[in-house]
Design an enzyme around this catalytic site. Sequence first.
Site, PDB file in Angstrom:
ATOM      1  N   HIS A  98      -8.070   4.593   7.596  1.00  0.00           N
ATOM      2  CA  HIS A  98      -8.298   4.613   6.129  1.00  0.00           C
ATOM      3  C   HIS A  98      -8.737   3.176   5.972  1.00  0.00           C
ATOM      4  CE1 HIS A  98      -6.433   4.292   2.080  1.00  0.00           C
ATOM      5  NE2 HIS A  98      -6.273   5.607   2.116  1.00  0.00           N
TER       6      HIS A  98
ATOM      7  N   ASP B  76      -0.681   3.015  12.204  1.00  0.00           N
ATOM      8  CA  ASP B  76      -0.741   3.554  10.544  1.00  0.00           C
ATOM      9  C   ASP B  76      -0.184   4.818  10.442  1.00  0.00           C
ATOM     10  OD1 ASP B  76      -1.245   4.365   8.113  1.00  0.00           O
ATOM     11  OD2 ASP B  76      -3.460   4.036   8.127  1.00  0.00           O
TER      12      ASP B  76
ATOM     13  N   GLN C 243       0.011   9.356   7.298  1.00  0.00           N
ATOM     14  CA  GLN C 243      -0.311  10.661   7.402  1.00  0.00           C
ATOM     15  C   GLN C 243       0.534  11.355   8.491  1.00  0.00           C
ATOM     16  OE1 GLN C 243      -1.823  12.251   5.102  1.00  0.00           O
ATOM     17  NE2 GLN C 243      -2.595  10.217   4.180  1.00  0.00           N
TER      18      GLN C 243
ATOM     19  N   LYS D  72       4.288   9.420   0.466  1.00  0.00           N
ATOM     20  CA  LYS D  72       3.730  10.646   1.038  1.00  0.00           C
ATOM     21  C   LYS D  72       4.840  11.316   1.853  1.00  0.00           C
ATOM     22  CE  LYS D  72      -0.753   8.272   1.849  1.00  0.00           C
ATOM     23  NZ  LYS D  72      -1.733   8.814   0.707  1.00  0.00           N
TER      24      LYS D  72
ATOM     25  N   CYS E 219     -10.974   7.314   0.916  1.00  0.00           N
ATOM     26  CA  CYS E 219     -10.793   6.069   1.281  1.00  0.00           C
ATOM     27  C   CYS E 219     -11.097   5.785   2.856  1.00  0.00           C
ATOM     28  CB  CYS E 219      -9.487   5.620   1.256  1.00  0.00           C
ATOM     29  SG  CYS E 219      -9.160   5.198  -0.533  1.00  0.00           S
TER      30      CYS E 219
END
Lengths: 120, 406
Positions: B120, B197, B200, B223, B363
Amino acid sequence: MDIAHFKKIWEHAQLSPYAGVIKRPDMSGTGENPLCGDTLRIDLVVKNGIIRDAKFTHHGCALSATATSLLLESLIGKRVATIQKLNEYDLLKLIGAPVSPARLSCALLPLRVAKAVQQK
Amino acid sequence: MPLNFHTIKKDFPIFTTHKKLVYLDNAATTQKPSAVINALAHHYRTANANIKRGIYGLSEDATEAYEEARWKVAQFCGTPCARQIIFTKNTTEAINLVAHSFTRAHCKRGDEILLTVMEHHSNIVPWQMIAKERGLKLRFVNITKTGELDMRDLKSKITSRTKLCAVTHVSNVLGTINPIAELVTLLHARGIPVLVDGAQAIGHIPVHVEKLGCDFYVFSGHKMFAPTGIGALYIHQKYLETLPPFQSGGDMVLSVTERGATFQDAPERFEAGTPPIEAAVALGVAADYISKLGVMNIRQHEITLTAYALRKLARIPGITLFGPKKAQQKTGVISFAFNTIHPHDLASLLDEKNIAIRAGHHCAMPLHRSLGVTASARASFSIYNTKKDVDALCAALVTITDALHI
């Protein structure tokens, strides 16, 4: 946008006579929609300050293609200086279909690119 | 016991307000359960005060609620030590923190940071800016044709100057689950720390930072059913006491004179200014909510739904699905191209049918370039989605094709 409005836009985008390139344009401009990376190039033929022909090449959505096509159609025969006087309202009026806030950047991309055309 | 994901929708008031809503944009943000919404109001009603230095009961209550949330988040992502959790604004801020603090302490001009094209922008742009400032070099690992990290390419891009690898746990476009534990082993063997990261991944697949072995793990609250404005950074003990502060100001100092300041230990050292207290409290509640449902139950639900969607979507003429084709290899994120209809146009048309998807580059422009497209349409699932939502999406796609005579 409902399917009926979109259908008109879609068909216009497929059949636009202004799609294409001008081999030796007098003025050209390119731009990008930062939201989706779509790209647009506008070429103009200008004689004595009057726009005689206009074409666009475009990698993007039907809305921005149709908006470009309608904008170029409206510009042919007008003075180059006219472009700078156009605003958001004028282009939305030309498009005729409701454009939601989320799609404004698609619809207005051609205006941004047209305002940035420069002498070749 | 498997949970009833058909009744779970009742936990989310948005679906009472918008009865026809088919919400398939969960990779952007999830809807909020009553438990989280109520936690925000409850905090304001019962414990609202600024935290830490208030010498009165209410401030102590607020501090306790904030620190309890930190403890809950620590437990939730697999560390027993709450101090290793730094509250941030979101994933982006957490990555910026590491990009600044880590490189200041550990990188010299000419050193390299290893990224992947799957990232991202939030895990690319902070590194680009810091690289420019400090004279660092960024190297990008490519993906395979099936949308997975190219491990051979990764190995070839490691050099003696690689100082950190920053990689996503799950691709926000392809849904690909990267083999983080394997990656960490490989990189640690060469002395390279790893930032993951997890934006997600968190809440969708089990996340246990200690089992993953990573040095930094970052994610956003919104999220995983929590409010916006709150995220978290896990820092391994190895770096907890040695990294310099990122932002500076109130709350992160021990003492200040006209000539300078001394800083607190972690986590306060990394939390300058008044944090989003109530959002942190609500993040703790969101973590509880997920734990109660069971991450494995959520994962199972999303595998079933994703397998169904992949099967059903693949049958629609004119669709191109990006990323792994097996539900087990990915989370409930499905990006696709549909005929010659631009994703933005498609999203507008689906919106007419109350179907919310995302369209654009999500993104992730480098990833889209490697896929050979500028944009894609993306449907992404959460616990309240059912096969009915997938059916609605598929039916709408067919209707659009018919209406446009494609």
